[in-house]
Design a protein around this motif. Sequence first.
Motif, mmCIF file in Angstrom:
data_model
loop_
_atom_site.group_PDB
_atom_site.id
_atom_site.type_symbol
_atom_site.label_atom_id
_atom_site.label_comp_id
_atom_site.label_asym_id
_atom_site.label_seq_id
_atom_site.Cartn_x
_atom_site.Cartn_y
_atom_site.Cartn_z
ATOM 1 N N GLY A 449 73.323 40.571 91.471
ATOM 2 C CA GLY A 449 72.490 39.459 91.041
ATOM 3 C C GLY A 449 71.213 39.883 90.339
ATOM 4 O O GLY A 449 70.364 39.044 90.023
ATOM 5 N N PHE A 450 71.071 41.182 90.080
ATOM 6 C CA PHE A 450 69.851 41.693 89.462
ATOM 7 C C PHE A 450 69.635 41.106 88.063
ATOM 8 O O PHE A 450 70.527 41.130 87.222
ATOM 9 C CB PHE A 450 69.929 43.220 89.361
ATOM 10 N N ILE A 451 68.436 40.583 87.849
ATOM 11 C CA ILE A 451 67.977 40.130 86.530
ATOM 12 C C ILE A 451 66.600 40.741 86.316
ATOM 13 O O ILE A 451 65.703 40.576 87.154
ATOM 14 C CB ILE A 451 67.898 38.593 86.440
ATOM 15 N N ASN A 452 66.409 41.430 85.219
ATOM 16 C CA ASN A 452 65.144 42.125 84.977
ATOM 17 C C ASN A 452 63.935 41.202 85.108
ATOM 18 O O ASN A 452 62.943 41.551 85.761
ATOM 19 C CB ASN A 452 65.163 42.770 83.597
ATOM 20 N N ALA A 453 64.001 40.026 84.499
ATOM 21 C CA ALA A 453 62.849 39.118 84.511
ATOM 22 C C ALA A 453 62.515 38.669 85.933
ATOM 23 O O ALA A 453 61.333 38.549 86.294
ATOM 24 C CB ALA A 453 63.131 37.904 83.622
ATOM 25 N N ASN A 454 63.541 38.428 86.741
ATOM 26 C CA ASN A 454 63.299 37.985 88.116
ATOM 27 C C ASN A 454 62.652 39.086 88.949
ATOM 28 O O ASN A 454 61.742 38.829 89.744
ATOM 29 C CB ASN A 454 64.610 37.560 88.768
ATOM 30 N N PHE A 455 63.131 40.307 88.777
ATOM 31 C CA PHE A 455 62.548 41.413 89.536
ATOM 32 C C PHE A 455 61.144 41.744 89.040
ATOM 33 O O PHE A 455 60.279 42.140 89.830
ATOM 34 C CB PHE A 455 63.471 42.630 89.468
ATOM 35 N N GLU A 456 60.899 41.585 87.777
ATOM 36 C CA GLU A 456 59.544 41.802 87.261
ATOM 37 C C GLU A 456 58.584 40.768 87.843
ATOM 38 O O GLU A 456 57.428 41.082 88.146
ATOM 39 C CB GLU A 456 59.552 41.715 85.735
ATOM 40 N N ALA A 457 59.073 39.549 88.042
ATOM 41 C CA ALA A 457 58.223 38.483 88.572
ATOM 42 C C ALA A 457 57.759 38.767 89.996
ATOM 43 O O ALA A 457 56.713 38.255 90.416
ATOM 44 C CB ALA A 457 58.962 37.151 88.516
ATOM 45 N N VAL A 458 58.523 39.565 90.739
ATOM 46 C CA VAL A 458 58.138 39.895 92.118
ATOM 47 C C VAL A 458 57.709 41.355 92.234
ATOM 48 O O VAL A 458 57.724 41.929 93.322
ATOM 49 C CB VAL A 458 59.284 39.586 93.115
ATOM 50 N N GLN A 459 57.304 41.930 91.102
ATOM 51 C CA GLN A 459 56.753 43.296 91.052
ATOM 52 C C GLN A 459 57.761 44.346 91.533
ATOM 53 O O GLN A 459 57.392 45.322 92.163
ATOM 54 C CB GLN A 459 55.492 43.381 91.906
ATOM 55 N N ALA A 460 59.032 44.136 91.202
ATOM 56 C CA ALA A 460 60.064 45.068 91.649
ATOM 57 C C ALA A 460 60.919 45.552 90.486
ATOM 58 O O ALA A 460 62.051 45.987 90.699
ATOM 59 C CB ALA A 460 60.938 44.397 92.706
ATOM 60 N N ALA A 461 60.384 45.502 89.282
ATOM 61 C CA ALA A 461 61.146 45.942 88.114
ATOM 62 C C ALA A 461 61.319 47.459 88.128
ATOM 63 O O ALA A 461 60.483 48.178 88.680
ATOM 64 C CB ALA A 461 60.430 45.518 86.827
ATOM 65 N N PRO A 462 62.403 47.967 87.542
ATOM 66 C CA PRO A 462 62.538 49.426 87.409
ATOM 67 C C PRO A 462 61.378 49.996 86.587
ATOM 68 O O PRO A 462 60.897 49.350 85.655
ATOM 69 C CB PRO A 462 63.871 49.584 86.667
ATOM 70 N N ILE A 463 60.960 51.195 86.936
ATOM 71 C CA ILE A 463 59.881 51.884 86.222
ATOM 72 C C ILE A 463 60.386 53.255 85.799
ATOM 73 O O ILE A 463 60.877 54.034 86.610
ATOM 74 C CB ILE A 463 58.626 52.050 87.107
ATOM 75 N N GLY A 464 60.287 53.550 84.495
ATOM 76 C CA GLY A 464 60.750 54.838 83.996
ATOM 77 C C GLY A 464 62.252 54.960 83.982
ATOM 78 O O GLY A 464 62.795 56.068 83.884
ATOM 79 N N TYR A 465 62.935 53.844 84.089
ATOM 80 C CA TYR A 465 64.390 53.810 84.091
ATOM 81 C C TYR A 465 64.775 52.397 83.699
ATOM 82 O O TYR A 465 63.932 51.487 83.702
ATOM 83 C CB TYR A 465 64.934 54.136 85.492
ATOM 84 N N SER A 466 66.020 52.187 83.332
ATOM 85 C CA SER A 466 66.420 50.837 82.939
ATOM 86 C C SER A 466 67.793 50.510 83.495
ATOM 87 O O SER A 466 68.663 51.378 83.609
ATOM 88 C CB SER A 466 66.424 50.687 81.414
ATOM 89 N N TYR A 467 67.950 49.254 83.852
ATOM 90 C CA TYR A 467 69.228 48.698 84.259
ATOM 91 C C TYR A 467 69.444 47.409 83.480
ATOM 92 O O TYR A 467 68.521 46.592 83.359
ATOM 93 C CB TYR A 467 69.249 48.382 85.758
#
Length: 634
Positions: A449-467
Amino acid sequence: MSWINRSGIFSYVPTTLDDFFMPGSQPLESGTFNSPNKCHSCHGGYDNNVEPAFNYQGSMMSHSMRDPLFEASLTIANQDALFSGDLCMRCHTPRGWLEGRSTPTDGSALTSADREGVQCHFCHKMVDPLSTRPEDLAYINTLAPENVPTQHGNGMYVVDADDNTRRGPYDDANANHPTLYSPFHSSSEICATCHDVSNPVFSKAPDGSYQPNATNTPAPTFDKYEMFPVERTYSEWKMSAYNTAEGIPSAVFGGTKTNVSSCIDCHMPQTSGKGCNKQFASTRNDLAIHDLTGGNTFVPLLIKAKYAGDVDVDAIDAGISRAQYMLQNAATLNLNVTTTINGYNLDVKIINETGHKLPSGYPEGRRMWINVQCYDNDDNIIYESGAYDSDTGTLDKTGTKIYEVKLGMSEAVAALANANGTGTYTAGESFHFALNNVVVKDNRIPPRGFINANFEAVQAAPIGYSYPDGAFSDITSYTVPETTNRIVVKLLYQTSSKEYIEFLRDKNVTDNKGQELYELWEAHGKSTPIVMQEAEFFTSTLDMTKKQTMDAAIKIYPNPSKNMVNVSFDLASNSRVSLELYTINGVKLYTLINNKTVNAIETIPLNVSTLTSGIYILKFKINQNIITKLLIVD
């Protein structure tokens, strides 16, 4: 200049208790708490498989204030920023905090009972801070309005002052004490209380960075998403596909459930049994086991050693086994091996089978990595990635895929911490929990269920890597030697790294807790990595395919011929080539090419005019691969 707090702890940043203030019940506002032993008299001693007492006593929650790793970390936090330990102690000893023994914030005022961690009576007095139920508002309305939390997390718990009534997830409970049904106790939000943590001394600036607040002042907003994120396990779940009514099918988590959706489903799995040892107790088919287990198999060993007379060793051993089970089912490992001209290409795919990032939690040196070992026909290791030396506790990081989160300090914060002139702190990657305000790296595998925008909104986005959106796995590719016969791949998990343990020892200028931890670490396996998954592959299964591929890459023309022959190569890359000529009976005649570097695409002419008519064998050695072709001379 440096600062000394009331406990004599050497510190660099003169923060105060107000800097770490959080809403919720405050000290002396929640009554008193019974020892877990009182609860265990009814909820233990009858069935270790299901009873709350035995399973709780084997969990890290039961020992959260006995944890030597936490204690050593607490010392460093208090050294780095005065009173920062108050934020830590809220969740590690809620009884001690609520009964007013959290200052001094080094834990020196705590009683032995306080060290029993997150206790039964605390959990079963908790109130959903966002509840509108009259039975919950009766206590919530006794709090100062500004102290009522507006979200779940950051230790902002609300705990009833009623010492007699126990809240729980059943509306038909039959007990010797008053009970109150609480849907909060079967929700993930109760877990958010201490598993969504932010540092309130740093607030988000318009540019997205996290800047220090004014000293001796509470955070301008108590929104955890406006503070620096330390741990986001709950939010990771919240933004996952597990956070749905139907959840995700699971045959390994959830106990008797077929689908899992909440934190409770996995960490307090459902079973059939009795919740207490009374004869009148009914057997429930939805009894929640007080498992409360994560992936920590190492610290329980230290607790057994340090508190041998105060803990149930059998319960702790059972807890270690449960943690191993959790780790061994948290991921799926798949291998894909293909042939190349120079060897083999290995793709290692790790699938996250949990409802949060893999791994999740506070980055106290915890990490997961891929170990690849290649063996030749004599079973000698000829290649390894992710090698770990168990004697020294050292991981060879060169070319190793390590899944982890790393925090650090900005230049401005390092300068602020160095205002005393010691120059102790440097910007960049750091284990200084209380001062870190930058996420340096986060390549942990997201959940379904990972969505980049959703995880960024809760300060949990990947850093230095991408999915990509929708990803819940990761693939790492390796090129392994052509002489490989057997490939063994392991996914390993470690509770705490050597680097973190040595940091806690070397940076401690206050007490001996860092040294004590180090000695326990040395004596108990140096946080031995746990094999989460393992797979093996034999390259012999690819021999035919590889030969067919190589055979097609070499063409002989014209064939038959009586004068000149062209040998055409169409290889994947430049290669070392030898070519020998044999009679049809296997007698070697000539070496036509002797270990020559041939371009990936190249044609070499051969003069065969001196050969008598007949059939010959051309034997090619390309790198370590042997290919034969027939040559007909007219």
